[in-house]
Design an enzyme around this catalytic site. Structure first.
Site, PDB file in Angstrom:
ATOM      1  N   GLU A 117      33.719  10.541  19.632  1.00  0.00           N
ATOM      2  CA  GLU A 117      33.712  11.871  19.010  1.00  0.00           C
ATOM      3  C   GLU A 117      33.801  12.967  20.077  1.00  0.00           C
ATOM      4  O   GLU A 117      33.923  12.693  21.270  1.00  0.00           O
ATOM      5  CB  GLU A 117      32.475  12.056  18.129  1.00  0.00           C
ATOM      6  CG  GLU A 117      32.763  11.949  16.633  1.00  0.00           C
ATOM      7  CD  GLU A 117      33.751  12.991  16.115  1.00  0.00           C
ATOM      8  OE1 GLU A 117      33.927  14.045  16.770  1.00  0.00           O
ATOM      9  OE2 GLU A 117      34.342  12.757  15.045  1.00  0.00           O
TER      10      GLU A 117
ATOM     11  N   ASP B  57       0.837  -1.196   0.000  1.00  0.00           N
ATOM     12  CA  ASP B  57       0.000   0.000   0.000  1.00  0.00           C
ATOM     13  C   ASP B  57       0.879   1.256   0.000  1.00  0.00           C
ATOM     14  O   ASP B  57       1.408   1.657   1.038  1.00  0.00           O
ATOM     15  CB  ASP B  57      -0.910  -0.012   1.236  1.00  0.00           C
ATOM     16  CG  ASP B  57      -1.767   1.242   1.351  1.00  0.00           C
ATOM     17  OD1 ASP B  57      -1.770   2.053   0.405  1.00  0.00           O
ATOM     18  OD2 ASP B  57      -2.438   1.406   2.391  1.00  0.00           O
TER      19      ASP B  57
ATOM     20  N   GLU C  33      30.910  10.079   6.769  1.00  0.00           N
ATOM     21  CA  GLU C  33      31.359   9.846   8.144  1.00  0.00           C
ATOM     22  C   GLU C  33      30.197  10.193   9.082  1.00  0.00           C
ATOM     23  O   GLU C  33      30.043  11.338   9.510  1.00  0.00           O
ATOM     24  CB  GLU C  33      32.575  10.704   8.476  1.00  0.00           C
ATOM     25  CG  GLU C  33      33.778  10.445   7.586  1.00  0.00           C
ATOM     26  CD  GLU C  33      34.914  11.428   7.837  1.00  0.00           C
ATOM     27  OE1 GLU C  33      34.703  12.427   8.562  1.00  0.00           O
ATOM     28  OE2 GLU C  33      36.013  11.210   7.309  1.00  0.00           O
TER      29      GLU C  33
END
Length: 474
Positions: A216, A55, A134
């Protein structure tokens, strides 16, 4: 697992590997993976030619209810065995087709990406566009949010969060990355090493070549895992697999992976720096003897991306939250300029290697909330436009922006300040996307309408918690 190339090889693999379930996946318009599953015993070679119905009116931004029937057609070479399911499950990424005409669906993001590759080849510019994103993300321990008529809030927590240095954790061991100082600390400060290694190794096991993983800059569990560069459509496929593995591995550890660009106030957000190079006949066309070892073609490509950057960001930074990351002071690339080493510039030319094969530029604006098929296709189209029209990128921004006089810095163009501004830029500047019928007018108009109605205006009409701090007592 040997990757099958044909339906016959895929059917043989299902039998050989004793697959029980086949999961059919495709990308919706805004950028979330969708799926449904069928018994493996029901898959034969006609499954790939005839497809399976679903659908289309229930998928965001797609069909009206009176024309809802659509087909998924599995692509054999995208197959991988799902590493998380209890019943042995083979995943297949699919293309979307109209069941009556058999034509590829114009609003299928994967189809748009495939058309971008075809246009690149037909233009004579190159035969391959390589991409290396990245993608950064956060890993949280607790996530709660709500918004209703009389209240609205969000609450995030991480065992790594610097805000928890004083919490009674029975005992609190104190190893929590400082704000903006989470880049590369060894364990125990980096508490996520084993989890990220598991994510990276799982990706390798399903056939995604990997390069590195690390913590990080931000506190609160910000991480990055890097894939080796790959051609446009294949890399977009891999990025979907990447996010799926990151989210489900975190879930296994009773944690939550978040790809929002700016979930935390006052610390760095999550970007997705995208490395780009064009090749032809096995030769890197971006390597040369120009600025930073780049070819004239590469500099024209950079010129195209810088010219179209405000419009590109409507696809590469497609959320209202994206523009809370794109602000000065958090290493965000808000300056629409290029440089060999300046990370505040929108485009950086990495100088790690002098190898001809390694030459590429890095478009630093995008973030991981984007639909990779649309983002990579749009970047490719802007670069081609720059090359075909020999667009001069101007002088590089090699200065420290923090030492530049305000009058000089004011001359450097900046990224749009909001999703609304980026969508307006796309509305005014999208002819380059329509070339080769890659993006069609209905794709552009649907994207702008959907984003304005469901995201921009939806945010505009809701009170924000900080508004109470600013205005409650007026």
């Amino acid at each position: 697992m040997t990757i099958p190339k044909t339906p016959k090889e895929l059917v043989e693999l299902i039998q050989r590997e004793k697959i029980e379930i086949v999961d059919l996946r495709f990308m919706d318009f805004p950028g979330l993976w969708q799926h449904f599953s069928i018994p493996a015993s029901d898959v034969d070679e006609t499954t790939f030619s005839d497809g399976r119905g679903f659908d289309g009116s229930s998928i965001r931004g797609w069909q009206a209810i009176n024309e809802s029937d659509m087909l998924v057609k599995p692509v054999p070479e995208t197959a991988f065995i799902d590493p998380f399911m209890a019943h042995k499950t083979l995943v297949l990424i699919c293309n979307i087709c109209d069941p009556i005409t058999g034509e590829e669906y114009t609003k299928d993001p994967r189809n748009i990406a495939r058309k971008a590759v075809s246009y690149l080849k037909s233009s004579g510019t190159a035969d391959t566009a390589y991409f290396g994103p990245e993608a950064e993300f956060f890993i949280f321990d607790d996530v709660r949010f709500d918004q209703n008529a009389h209240s609205g809030y969000y609450y995030l927590d991480s065992v790594e969060g610097r805000w928890n240095t004083g919490r009674d954790e029975g005992p609190n061991l104190g190893y929590k990355p400082r704000y903006k100082e989470g880049y590369f600390p060894v364990p125990p400060t980096d508490s996520l090493q084993d989890m990220r290694s598991e994510m990276m190794l799982t990706m390798e096991r399903i056939g995604i070549p990997m390069e590195a993983q690390h913590h990080e800059v931000a506190t609160g569990g910000q991480s990055e895992i890097d894939m080796r560069f790959e051609s446009l459509v294949e890399m977009a496929d891999s990025l979907l697999k990447f996010k799926y593995i990151v989210k489900n591995t975190a879930r296994k550890y009773n944690k939550s992976a978040c790809f929002m660009p700016k979930p935390l106030y006052g610390d760095n957000g999550s970007g997705m720096h995208v490395h780009v190079s064009f090749w032809k006949n096995g030769k890197n066309l971006f390597a040369g003897d120009g600025y930073a070892g780049m070819s004239q073609m590469a500099l024209w490509a950079i010129g195209g991306i810088l010219k179209h950057a405000p419009a590109l960001l409507a696809l590469c930074n497609p959320t209202t939250n994206s523009y809370k990351r794109l602000v000065p002071g958090f290493e965000a690339p808000v300056n629409l300029a290029y440089s060999s080493r300046n990370r505040s510039a929108a485009i950086r030319i990495p100088m790690y290697s002098k190898s001809e094969k390694a030459k590429r530029f890095e478009f630093r604006c995008p973030d991981p909330s984007c639909n990779p098929y649309l983002a990579f296709a749009a970047i490719t189209m802007a670069a081609i436009d720059g090359i075909m029209n020999k667009m001069n990128p101007g002088d590089p921004l090699d200065k420290d922006i923090y030492d530049m006089p305000p009058a000089e810095l004011a001359k450097v163009p900046h990224t749009p300040g909001s999703l609304r501004d980026a969508l307006k830029a796309l509305e005014q500047d999208h002819a380059f996307l329509l070339k080769g019928d890659v993006f069609t007018p209905d794709v552009i108009s649907t994207w702008i309408d959907y984003k304005m109605k469901n995201e921009v205006l939806a945010m505009d009409t809701r009170p924000h918690p900080w508004e109470f701090a600013l205005y409650y007592d007026i």
